[in-house]
Design a protein around this motif. Sequence first.
Motif, PDB file in Angstrom:
ATOM      1  N   ARG A  89       0.855  -1.184   0.000  1.00 25.51           N
ATOM      2  CA  ARG A  89       0.000   0.000   0.000  1.00 25.51           C
ATOM      3  C   ARG A  89       0.893   1.237   0.000  1.00 25.51           C
ATOM      4  NH1 ARG A  89      -4.351  -1.521   4.785  1.00 25.51           N
ATOM      5  NH2 ARG A  89      -5.216  -3.408   3.817  1.00 25.51           N
ATOM      6  N   ALA A  90       0.260   2.396  -0.113  1.00 23.17           N
ATOM      7  CA  ALA A  90       1.024   3.643  -0.090  1.00 23.17           C
ATOM      8  C   ALA A  90       1.780   3.776   1.216  1.00 23.17           C
ATOM      9  CB  ALA A  90       0.084   4.833  -0.292  1.00 23.17           C
ATOM     10  N   TRP A  91       2.974   4.365   1.115  1.00 23.92           N
ATOM     11  CA  TRP A  91       3.819   4.562   2.289  1.00 23.92           C
ATOM     12  C   TRP A  91       3.169   5.539   3.249  1.00 23.92           C
ATOM     13  CZ3 TRP A  91       7.628   2.633   4.951  1.00 23.92           C
ATOM     14  CH2 TRP A  91       8.379   3.419   5.803  1.00 23.92           C
ATOM     15  N   GLY A  92       3.274   5.251   4.533  1.00 26.46           N
ATOM     16  CA  GLY A  92       2.663   6.124   5.516  1.00 26.46           C
ATOM     17  C   GLY A  92       3.567   6.502   6.656  1.00 26.46           C
ATOM     18  N   GLY A  93       4.883   6.383   6.493  1.00 30.86           N
ATOM     19  CA  GLY A  93       5.769   6.866   7.537  1.00 30.86           C
ATOM     20  C   GLY A  93       6.083   5.838   8.596  1.00 30.86           C
ATOM     21  N   PRO A  94       6.142   6.249   9.879  1.00 33.15           N
ATOM     22  CA  PRO A  94       6.629   5.375  10.948  1.00 33.15           C
ATOM     23  C   PRO A  94       5.853   4.072  11.069  1.00 33.15           C
ATOM     24  CG  PRO A  94       6.499   7.634  11.714  1.00 33.15           C
ATOM     25  CD  PRO A  94       5.867   7.604  10.363  1.00 33.15           C
ATOM     26  N   ARG A  95       6.574   3.016  11.427  1.00 31.24           N
ATOM     27  CA  ARG A  95       5.955   1.706  11.613  1.00 31.24           C
ATOM     28  C   ARG A  95       5.451   1.507  13.032  1.00 31.24           C
ATOM     29  NH1 ARG A  95      10.701  -2.054   9.769  1.00 31.24           N
ATOM     30  NH2 ARG A  95       9.225  -3.681  10.353  1.00 31.24           N
ATOM     31  N   ALA A  96       5.873   2.362  13.947  1.00 25.34           N
ATOM     32  CA  ALA A  96       5.456   2.246  15.340  1.00 25.34           C
ATOM     33  C   ALA A  96       5.349   3.644  15.942  1.00 25.34           C
ATOM     34  CB  ALA A  96       6.452   1.405  16.139  1.00 25.34           C
ATOM     35  N   VAL A  97       4.409   3.797  16.869  1.00 28.20           N
ATOM     36  CA  VAL A  97       4.258   5.053  17.603  1.00 28.20           C
ATOM     37  C   VAL A  97       4.373   4.743  19.086  1.00 28.20           C
ATOM     38  CG1 VAL A  97       2.754   6.999  18.152  1.00 28.20           C
ATOM     39  CG2 VAL A  97       2.800   6.080  15.834  1.00 28.20           C
ATOM     40  N   LEU A  98       5.260   5.469  19.760  1.00 34.89           N
ATOM     41  CA  LEU A  98       5.489   5.303  21.191  1.00 34.89           C
ATOM     42  C   LEU A  98       4.934   6.527  21.908  1.00 34.89           C
ATOM     43  CD1 LEU A  98       9.195   4.039  21.017  1.00 34.89           C
ATOM     44  CD2 LEU A  98       7.083   2.685  20.953  1.00 34.89           C
ATOM     45  N   PHE A  99       4.019   6.302  22.830  1.00 35.62           N
ATOM     46  CA  PHE A  99       3.363   7.384  23.545  1.00 35.62           C
ATOM     47  C   PHE A  99       3.951   7.541  24.938  1.00 35.62           C
ATOM     48  CE2 PHE A  99       0.229   6.135  20.410  1.00 35.62           C
ATOM     49  CZ  PHE A  99      -0.385   7.328  20.031  1.00 35.62           C
ATOM     50  N   ASP A 100       4.018   8.792  25.380  1.00 36.38           N
ATOM     51  CA  ASP A 100       4.209   9.044  26.798  1.00 36.38           C
ATOM     52  C   ASP A 100       2.932   8.603  27.524  1.00 36.38           C
ATOM     53  OD1 ASP A 100       5.391  10.214  29.181  1.00 36.38           O
ATOM     54  OD2 ASP A 100       3.896  11.798  28.926  1.00 36.38           O
ATOM     55  N   HIS A 101       3.029   8.451  28.829  1.00 37.33           N
ATOM     56  CA  HIS A 101       1.940   7.884  29.638  1.00 37.33           C
ATOM     57  C   HIS A 101       1.051   8.994  30.207  1.00 37.33           C
ATOM     58  CE1 HIS A 101       0.307   5.566  33.162  1.00 37.33           C
ATOM     59  NE2 HIS A 101       0.382   4.557  32.312  1.00 37.33           N
ATOM     60  N   ASP A 102       1.547   9.708  31.179  1.00 38.86           N
ATOM     61  CA  ASP A 102       0.739  10.685  31.917  1.00 38.86           C
ATOM     62  C   ASP A 102       0.604  11.994  31.153  1.00 38.86           C
ATOM     63  OD1 ASP A 102       0.484   8.889  34.067  1.00 38.86           O
ATOM     64  OD2 ASP A 102       2.453   9.496  34.825  1.00 38.86           O
ATOM     65  N   ASP A 103      -0.620  12.468  31.063  1.00 35.35           N
ATOM     66  CA  ASP A 103      -0.992  13.693  30.352  1.00 35.35           C
ATOM     67  C   ASP A 103      -0.854  13.568  28.842  1.00 35.35           C
ATOM     68  OD1 ASP A 103      -2.137  15.299  32.206  1.00 35.35           O
ATOM     69  OD2 ASP A 103      -0.431  16.646  32.483  1.00 35.35           O
ATOM     70  N   THR A 104      -0.591  12.351  28.351  1.00 40.10           N
ATOM     71  CA  THR A 104      -0.612  12.106  26.916  1.00 40.10           C
ATOM     72  C   THR A 104      -1.718  11.103  26.589  1.00 40.10           C
ATOM     73  OG1 THR A 104       1.760  12.567  26.667  1.00 40.10           O
ATOM     74  CG2 THR A 104       0.712  11.318  24.914  1.00 40.10           C
ATOM     75  N   LEU A 105      -1.636   9.900  27.187  1.00 38.05           N
ATOM     76  CA  LEU A 105      -2.714   8.917  27.011  1.00 38.05           C
ATOM     77  C   LEU A 105      -3.736   8.983  28.135  1.00 38.05           C
ATOM     78  CD1 LEU A 105      -0.958   5.681  25.672  1.00 38.05           C
ATOM     79  CD2 LEU A 105      -2.311   7.358  24.404  1.00 38.05           C
ATOM     80  N   ILE A 106      -3.265   9.226  29.377  1.00 36.27           N
ATOM     81  CA  ILE A 106      -4.190   9.294  30.507  1.00 36.27           C
ATOM     82  C   ILE A 106      -3.907  10.544  31.327  1.00 36.27           C
ATOM     83  CG2 ILE A 106      -4.405   6.774  30.621  1.00 36.27           C
ATOM     84  CD1 ILE A 106      -2.570   6.849  33.086  1.00 36.27           C
ATOM     85  N   ARG A 107      -4.917  10.983  32.088  1.00 36.86           N
ATOM     86  CA  ARG A 107      -4.744  12.138  32.954  1.00 36.86           C
ATOM     87  C   ARG A 107      -3.646  11.851  33.981  1.00 36.86           C
ATOM     88  NH1 ARG A 107      -7.632  16.504  30.906  1.00 36.86           N
ATOM     89  NH2 ARG A 107      -9.753  15.868  30.312  1.00 36.86           N
ATOM     90  N   ASP A 108      -2.865  12.881  34.255  1.00 37.53           N
ATOM     91  CA  ASP A 108      -1.772  12.715  35.207  1.00 37.53           C
ATOM     92  C   ASP A 108      -2.299  12.738  36.635  1.00 37.53           C
ATOM     93  OD1 ASP A 108       0.705  12.531  36.381  1.00 37.53           O
ATOM     94  OD2 ASP A 108       1.123  14.678  36.221  1.00 37.53           O
TER      95      ASP A 108
END
Length: 505
Positions: free
Chosen positions: A328-347
């Motif tokens: 398929r068309a290229w879409g950049g990074p193969r993985a995304v790493l998230f910070d935990h607090d205040d990024t995915l969940i409330r701190d």
Amino acid sequence: MSHTVVIPTIGRPSLRVTLKALLTALEDGAGPAPHEIIVVDDRPAPGAPLPLPPSAGPEIRVLRSGGRGPAAARNTGWRAATTEWVAFLDDDVVPGPKWPARLAADLAGLPPEVGGSQGRVTVPPPDDRAPTDWERNTAALADAEWITADMAYRRGVLAELGGFDERFRRAYREDADLALRAMDAGHGLVLGERRLTHPVRPAGFWASVRAQAGNADDVLMWRVHGPDWRRRAGEGPGLLRRHAATTAAGLLALAALPAAPRGRGGAAVALTAAGAWAGLTGRFAYERIRPGPRTPGEVVRMLVTSTAIPPAAVWHRLRGLAVHRRARAWGGPRAVLFDHDDTLIRDVPYNGDPARVEPMPGARRALDRLRRHGVRIGVVSNQSGIAKGHITAGDVRRVNARVEELLGRIDVWEFCPHDGGDGCACRKPRPGLIERAAERLGVAPSDCAVIGDIGGDLEAAAAAGARGILVPTDRTRRAEVARARETAPTLDAAVDLVLGGRRRR
């Protein structure tokens, strides 16, 4: 215009001369110096130090990309840049004495709809004879469109498109692919006035046979851009059909040969097929020998390689059809790493209670979009509460389990249990968490994007060679926002950047 020069290199034996000459030409050239020169060392393993000249000019920074090919090396380079424009050069070109000034003139005043500017390339012919077949092929670079021997792009365009498609592992087609994607996205590409020289690299006896690996890359171009990709990329029709006919004739002759002694029919088939193979092979060899220089060595090389090229081309075409059957068309990074607090969940400071977990707005939607596009997901977080004695590692794992209940499967979790004064290699802004997560996911750090809410998240990403995107909150300092190379107002907008403009679904 503010610009960075990115030069990928694989450490060829001639590098000590060519790279030093290139960097010296950039330093001595008339005109504004680049903000920075980034040399990306794409050797699979560390080797001798690269031949960098002592410089009083622009800063020269060396990054490593792990031997994953020129597309990945260029991505490593431009993601580390901070300027509006990124100019890509091959490691063996020789810019003219006015190249810096002409680059600045080429970029100045370009309207926003123009996303890229190509330089003019000259391939010098030999002085005392006709060029060889290999030299003629290299000379075609002078008329090629959008080649990264000298091509500048806006950094924002590269970010939007996800950069170069890293499935192109050779120095072939990755530049044409990016140009087609840029034009499809509405970005104009223009030809500038700056000039450089591209010498012909030394080539071994079998170089033209090894070059047939590009037939697999052509399959990827076809899969991604459709059957008219050659016309849109300014390419001729190619010789694959003739190579297929030559190979088929040769195989038929070999298959009919055992039956030839037992009957006239088998002999006729074998002779007819062998004659077709000899005729097609002879025609191909003649077309390559006729322009010259017709030295004994060149004639022998053309005769031998003209026999080997057709089956090699067909083999690589079949290999490409198998490898890229679902491309398929290229879409950049193969993985995304998230910070935990205040990024995915409330701190919640030093939280060890799963009941207090509350996702950030849009977190589930953002993660689900990545999953549907086949992007793997990880979380990298500092958990100094463990070192301080406020929580245990078991508490952190129970909280993480609750996050997965609310947000779905996370492919990898990595957390640092140390405090700021412990001197560990994993606590952000050090790169250890990102490097460990990437290793567990089976990707390079440069294949990852890191999304976080503070400057330390982006500093860790840069230290690991990953892409960093800041999603500020009320607690994010203004200075951190000002320093960030990429920012997004929400997690969903950050995922838009990661997916490079791919259609939402």
